[in-house]
Design a protein around this motif. Structure first.
Motif, PDB file in Angstrom:
ATOM      1  N   VAL A 273     -13.957  -0.804 -17.961  1.00 33.47           N
ATOM      2  CA  VAL A 273     -13.193  -1.432 -16.877  1.00 33.47           C
ATOM      3  C   VAL A 273     -11.694  -1.330 -17.137  1.00 33.47           C
ATOM      4  CG1 VAL A 273     -12.714  -3.635 -15.707  1.00 33.47           C
ATOM      5  CG2 VAL A 273     -15.072  -2.966 -16.182  1.00 33.47           C
TER       6      VAL A 273
ATOM      7  N   TYR B  37     -10.010   1.093 -17.758  1.00 31.67           N
ATOM      8  CA  TYR B  37      -9.435   2.296 -17.165  1.00 31.67           C
ATOM      9  C   TYR B  37      -9.119   2.122 -15.684  1.00 31.67           C
ATOM     10  CZ  TYR B  37     -10.664   4.911 -21.380  1.00 31.67           C
ATOM     11  OH  TYR B  37     -10.745   5.357 -22.661  1.00 31.67           O
ATOM     12  N   ALA B  38      -9.499   0.993 -15.106  1.00 34.59           N
ATOM     13  CA  ALA B  38      -9.321   0.793 -13.664  1.00 34.59           C
ATOM     14  C   ALA B  38      -7.873   1.008 -13.209  1.00 34.59           C
ATOM     15  CB  ALA B  38      -9.825  -0.584 -13.254  1.00 34.59           C
TER      16      ALA B  38
ATOM     17  N   VAL C 106      -6.895   3.856 -10.403  1.00 34.61           N
ATOM     18  CA  VAL C 106      -6.325   3.475  -9.107  1.00 34.61           C
ATOM     19  C   VAL C 106      -5.010   4.202  -8.859  1.00 34.61           C
ATOM     20  CG1 VAL C 106      -5.329   1.553  -7.812  1.00 34.61           C
ATOM     21  CG2 VAL C 106      -7.479   1.241  -9.035  1.00 34.61           C
TER      22      VAL C 106
ATOM     23  N   VAL D  60     -11.978   6.357  -6.081  1.00 38.14           N
ATOM     24  CA  VAL D  60     -11.566   5.080  -6.662  1.00 38.14           C
ATOM     25  C   VAL D  60     -12.582   3.998  -6.313  1.00 38.14           C
ATOM     26  CG1 VAL D  60      -9.839   3.239  -6.548  1.00 38.14           C
ATOM     27  CG2 VAL D  60      -9.109   5.629  -6.746  1.00 38.14           C
TER      28      VAL D  60
ATOM     29  N   THR E  83     -15.889   4.532  -8.258  1.00 38.65           N
ATOM     30  CA  THR E  83     -15.752   4.224  -9.681  1.00 38.65           C
ATOM     31  C   THR E  83     -15.638   2.726  -9.906  1.00 38.65           C
ATOM     32  OG1 THR E  83     -14.632   6.353 -10.002  1.00 38.65           O
ATOM     33  CG2 THR E  83     -14.451   4.736 -11.774  1.00 38.65           C
ATOM     34  N   LEU E  84     -14.857   2.044  -9.083  1.00 36.64           N
ATOM     35  CA  LEU E  84     -14.738   0.590  -9.225  1.00 36.64           C
ATOM     36  C   LEU E  84     -16.075  -0.088  -8.955  1.00 36.64           C
ATOM     37  CD1 LEU E  84     -11.267  -0.141  -7.569  1.00 36.64           C
ATOM     38  CD2 LEU E  84     -11.820   0.099  -9.997  1.00 36.64           C
TER      39      LEU E  84
ATOM     40  N   PHE F  54     -18.001   0.357 -12.130  1.00 43.17           N
ATOM     41  CA  PHE F  54     -17.466  -0.529 -13.159  1.00 43.17           C
ATOM     42  C   PHE F  54     -17.952  -1.965 -12.970  1.00 43.17           C
ATOM     43  CE2 PHE F  54     -13.277   1.907 -14.230  1.00 43.17           C
ATOM     44  CZ  PHE F  54     -14.022   2.827 -14.934  1.00 43.17           C
TER      45      PHE F  54
END
Length: 454
Positions: free
Chosen positions: A305, A307-308, A312, A322, A325-326, A329
């Motif tokens: 997380v 790397y969020a 972004v 994005v 992936t979020l 996560f």
């Protein structure tokens, strides 16, 4: 007592996100383009096989890789095994110059799978000549018990794979080769074996259709993830990560494979998933080992997380990438919040029973039964519908009814994510980042931990 909007809005929001994601994954799987083979001879292939106490399987794995892919090199990383893993590989290397043993010794060994792979990367760099075209060198990570489709190199060389110069990584589908084993636990009774068969079948169903659909959806959003088995990467792409991060594989998360994929995309390389070739491994028939494995994965997901913010703000991730992936996560976080909300609802229910009586409290809940039934159908049906898809591609000899029952079992199987996420979160809070390797099915059970990562 049940007038808090969060108790109702949040579960509906999660269900909506799940349904949208499922619909995209199923559509992507069913409508995936036909794979066109490429020319595997246009690339130099190097298999990395990280090992620690793998004498039960490593000889078979190396022999099969060399037989099915005779032009490839096999680099076996012996992470200071206590058994004969290193000796077995050394013997194979004496008669086959394409089999290489990378020896590691404590205290510089047993530092995690990523560190072992970095050691192989360093030795490969020393082995290759300085004038080699590193865009044409491909590294493939294979589990110690992995078996790769003999057609795989041609498949990943095609235009959907490394035939496209912008592709830095390719992930292939994963199958459980013991899915049809009638007695996964030969020393146990019928009931335990029935559970073990179903557990292995669910893992095969999860990876070969459900997860493959998710990866193909990620192909549309530009956020395909790399796995720990059947992971192909250009050496030049690994070089770019090493230049930015000092080494290709990081030690920051227990999911070093998924983390590598994040770095690859952040550096501008594209990753694709090819569902029409595979690597096989053994599914886990033991419930305890299975939950331990999934706890590690959940903890690794939570660790990623961090790397969020980079994702972004990255110009290499599209808006859809994005969001996807979020969403990935936050899956363990959503499971934790759901568990917390369930606990709150039970507390509120208990308070309502104490204040108004059981009849009043449960009477109000029963009045909502149409909504409850509707939500149950909507929640279960997506899992059930994976059943016929799995039957078509992986078990054509089974009946439609059996496939639907498998889909129903997949829904129940998915609930393992809740305890796994909770256990992973607790381990993170306690600062426990080490791990004992998952014991192979062929290994003899011994007492004590097995080679703990630090």
């Amino acid at each position: 007592m049940f007038d808090s909007p969060l108790l109702f809005v949040f579960p509906f929001f999660l269900l909506l996100c799940f349904l949208l994601y499922w619909a995209g994954a199923r559509t992507s799987y069913l409508r995936r383009p036909e794979v066109e083979d490429g020319n595997a001879a246009a690339f130099d292939w190097h298999f990395f096989v990280p090992c620690r106490d793998e004498e039960a399987v490593i000889g078979t794995t190396v022999d099969r890789l060399r037989a099915d892919h005779p032009s490839a090199h096999v680099w076996v990383i012996d992470d200071d095994s206590d058994d004969r893993t290193g000796a077995i590989v050394a013997e194979l290397g004496e008669t086959d110059r394409r089999v290489h043993l990378v020896r590691r010794h404590r205290p510089n060994a047993r530092l995690g799978k990523g560190a072992a792979l970095n050691a192989a990367y360093d030795e490969l760099n020393e082995y290759l000549s300085e004038d080699v075209d590193r865009e044409r060198v491909v590294v493939c990570v294979i589990d110690a018990d992995g078996q790769l489709d003999p057609r795989a190199l041609d498949r990943v060389s095609g235009p959907l794979g490394f035939g496209d110069p912008e592709t830095g990584g390719v992930q292939v589908s994963v199958h459980m080769r013991n899915a049809d084993d009638p007695r996964p636990l030969p020393d146990r009774g019928r009931l335990r074996n029935a559970f073990a068969r179903l557990l292995v079948r669910m893992q095969d169903m999860e990876f070969s259709v459900s997860n493959a659909g998710m990866q193909l959806l990620r192909g549309r959003t530009g956020s395909v993830g790399l796995g720990g088995n059947g992971q192909f990467t250009r050496l030049a792409s690994l070089d770019r990560i090493a230049a930015a991060e000092r080494r290709p594989w990081q030690r920051g998360a227990l999911l070093e494979d998924y983390e590598l994929g994040l770095h690859m995309i952040l550096n501008g390389d594209r990753i694709t998933h090819i569902a029409d070739t595979w690597v096989s491994q053994e599914g886990l028939p033991h419930g305890r080992r299975f939950l331990t494995q999934r706890t590690r994965w959940a903890q690794g997901n939570l660790q990623c997380v961090r790397y969020a913010p980079r994702i972004v703000s990255s110009r290499h991730y599209s808006g859809k990438g994005v969001l996807e992936t979020l969403y990935t996560f936050l899956q363990p976080v959503a499971h934790l919040v759901t568990l917390a909300l369930c606990a709150v609802m039970f507390v509120l229910l208990g308070l309502t029973v104490a204040d108004e009586g059981a009849g009043e409290a449960f009477g109000g809940m029963l009045s909502l039964w149409p909504l409850v039934v509707g939500l149950a159908v909507v929640s279960v049906l997506p899992f059930v519908l994976w059943g016929p898809v799995y039957r078509r591609d992986r078990a054509p000899g089974r009946s439609l009814l059996v496939s639907l029952l498998w889909g129903l079992a997949l829904w129940l199987y998915a609930y393992h994510l809740f305890p796994a996420s909770a256990r992973g979160f607790v381990r993170m809070l306690r600062g426990r980042n080490g791990w004992a390797k998952t014991r192979r099915n062929a290994e003899v059970v011994t007492s004590g931990p097995i080679a703990v990562e630090s």
